[in-house]
Design a protein around this motif. Structure first.
Motif, PDB file in Angstrom:
ATOM      1  N   CYS A  93       0.828  -1.207   0.000  1.00  0.00           N
ATOM      2  CA  CYS A  93       0.000   0.000   0.000  1.00  0.00           C
ATOM      3  C   CYS A  93       0.865   1.260   0.000  1.00  0.00           C
ATOM      4  O   CYS A  93       0.564   2.224  -0.716  1.00  0.00           O
ATOM      5  CB  CYS A  93      -0.920   0.012   1.223  1.00  0.00           C
ATOM      6  SG  CYS A  93      -2.281  -1.152   1.096  1.00  0.00           S
ATOM      7  N   THR A 128      -4.093   4.674  -1.369  1.00  0.00           N
ATOM      8  CA  THR A 128      -3.994   3.879  -2.592  1.00  0.00           C
ATOM      9  C   THR A 128      -5.167   4.148  -3.530  1.00  0.00           C
ATOM     10  O   THR A 128      -5.117   3.801  -4.694  1.00  0.00           O
ATOM     11  CB  THR A 128      -3.997   2.377  -2.274  1.00  0.00           C
ATOM     12  OG1 THR A 128      -5.224   2.038  -1.616  1.00  0.00           O
ATOM     13  CG2 THR A 128      -2.834   2.008  -1.376  1.00  0.00           C
ATOM     14  N   ILE A 131      -3.157   3.594   3.849  1.00  0.00           N
ATOM     15  CA  ILE A 131      -3.839   2.564   3.063  1.00  0.00           C
ATOM     16  C   ILE A 131      -4.880   3.208   2.151  1.00  0.00           C
ATOM     17  O   ILE A 131      -4.998   2.859   0.976  1.00  0.00           O
ATOM     18  CB  ILE A 131      -4.490   1.537   4.003  1.00  0.00           C
ATOM     19  CG1 ILE A 131      -3.405   0.788   4.785  1.00  0.00           C
ATOM     20  CG2 ILE A 131      -5.349   0.550   3.226  1.00  0.00           C
ATOM     21  CD1 ILE A 131      -3.920  -0.009   5.957  1.00  0.00           C
TER      22      ILE A 131
END
Lengths: 222, 222
Positions: B96, B146, B143
């Motif tokens: 990520c 992304t 995360i």
DNA sequence: TAGAATTATTTGGTACACAATATTTAGAAA
DNA sequence: TTTCTAAATATTGTGTACCAAATAATTCTA
């Protein structure tokens, strides 16, 4: 009214979940279909209670989506979402292939080869549905090769969502033939314990699959 | 009897799920604790139905485990399982970070910096619980960077399971200080859009965290 | 025709009963 | 005493009925 059988050590809700999941994954329930509790309960001849629980489990798995008081529907085909799913799947499975190259056992490679042969048979006999199923097994076998249950769970979690869209491309014998070649290269990379190559091959394979899925959807929406 | 409030567009089962999940993540419910439906129902002053549904959702998320007819318990501390979780988390979050380096928006980086500052404050004030919570937000922010919802879901799915074990190490001010330095390097890599470095830094950061977790568990079992 | 009010339908939740099973306890046999 | 068996117990799983709450559909009005 479909008859259901619950094994000992299992629950009706679980049986229902698997049954409905199969219907979704096999395409019997098309994306967008409304799943209302009472109908399902009547259809299977059970009460609403286990149906509710089965639907909640499916929602947790991401196969259906439900909004409070407005029911649950089979996860729909939003084209940009499929692209997102494909990308996630490519990234995660490539990672798995890389890791599996150094970890997958000889027995598991043997199993993988066997699945590959089954794929070949199904491909030649023109059984697209069967091929799609065997293809899923092939990929799962590689993911399992990482030997890390938590990684496996996370990746399968993603794969489950994309499964309903992966069947369509295999209707084409050409795509199946291509897929078989790519699978072969992946197996070879794994046997050679070549992590970089396994990663590369898996990435290319899934990218090709993604293109095939996209193609199919484009045709569908025109 | 704890009072519960359900917002419009939400359900009691969901509220319960979050409540119980908080209790697990914050350590109020220790791993191995039995969660029986009637007690919980009485405790919250609700019926068994929403409790059951909340527990099923938690089981799907992997925070608790349940076997038919034998109840549900908070997922236990099996030391080799924690190692597996840590590895999965390292692999997934590094991926990520690499991806986020080229995708995270300026606004999101700003938010990340803000969270980092909050972490600093909490660290200095010695609020270990608060730091652990802010730390989770920090990682979630990366995360999310992304921009791929399905990847995010899969990774968060894994992170949720490891969360109960990530709190303990932050009791140590030294570990918090180290963590802060590592966070800073990650932010810098992301700002420089240096994917390889972001991946590297995240991997090192989580490896250090994994060692800290393992240390703590070793002490716990001796 | 557009918007507001009303009705209908479905889900969310409660309560209670009962069935099915895992666990525990007590008992019998070795 | 130990071990295996069998009954007792507690908890979960499912059914039924009913009501509340919210969304979706329909009708009515402006």
């Amino acid at each position: 009214m479909k008859p259901l059988q619950v094994e000992r050590g299992d629950t009706l809700a679980n049986v229902l979940r698997r049954h409905i999941a199969d219907d979704i994954l096999s395409g019997k329930c098309e994306p967008g279909t409304r799943l209302d509790e009472r109908s399902l309960a009547n259809e299977y001849g059970v009460s609403r209670t286990p149906v509710r629980e089965a639907l909640q489990q499916l929602a947790a798995a991401g196969l259906v989506s439900s909004k409070p008081h407005s029911g649950t529907i089979v996860q729909g085909v939003e084209i940009e979402r499929v692209a997102s799913l494909c990308e996630a799947s490519i990234l995660l499975e490539s990672l798995c292939a890389k890791l599996a190259a150094s970890r997958i056992s000889a027995v598991e490679i043997g199993r993988l080869r066997k699945i590959h042969e089954q794929c070949e048979t199904l491909h030649k006999s023109g059984d697209a549905e069967g091929y799609a199923l065997a293809n899923r097994k092939f990929h799962s076998a590689i993911i399992s090769g990482t030997q890390n249950t938590d990684l496996i769970d996370a990746v399968e979690f993603c794969r489950l969502r994309i499964a309903p869209f992966q069947r369509a491309p295999f209707q084409s014998a050409d795509r199946r033939a291509e897929s078989q070649k790519e699978h072969k290269r992946i197996i070879e990379a794994l046997e050679a314990r070549d992590a970089a190559k396994a990663e590369q091959m898996m990435s290319e394979h899934l990218s090709a699959a993604a293109v095939a899925i996209d193609d199919h959807l484009q045709n569908f929406f025109s």
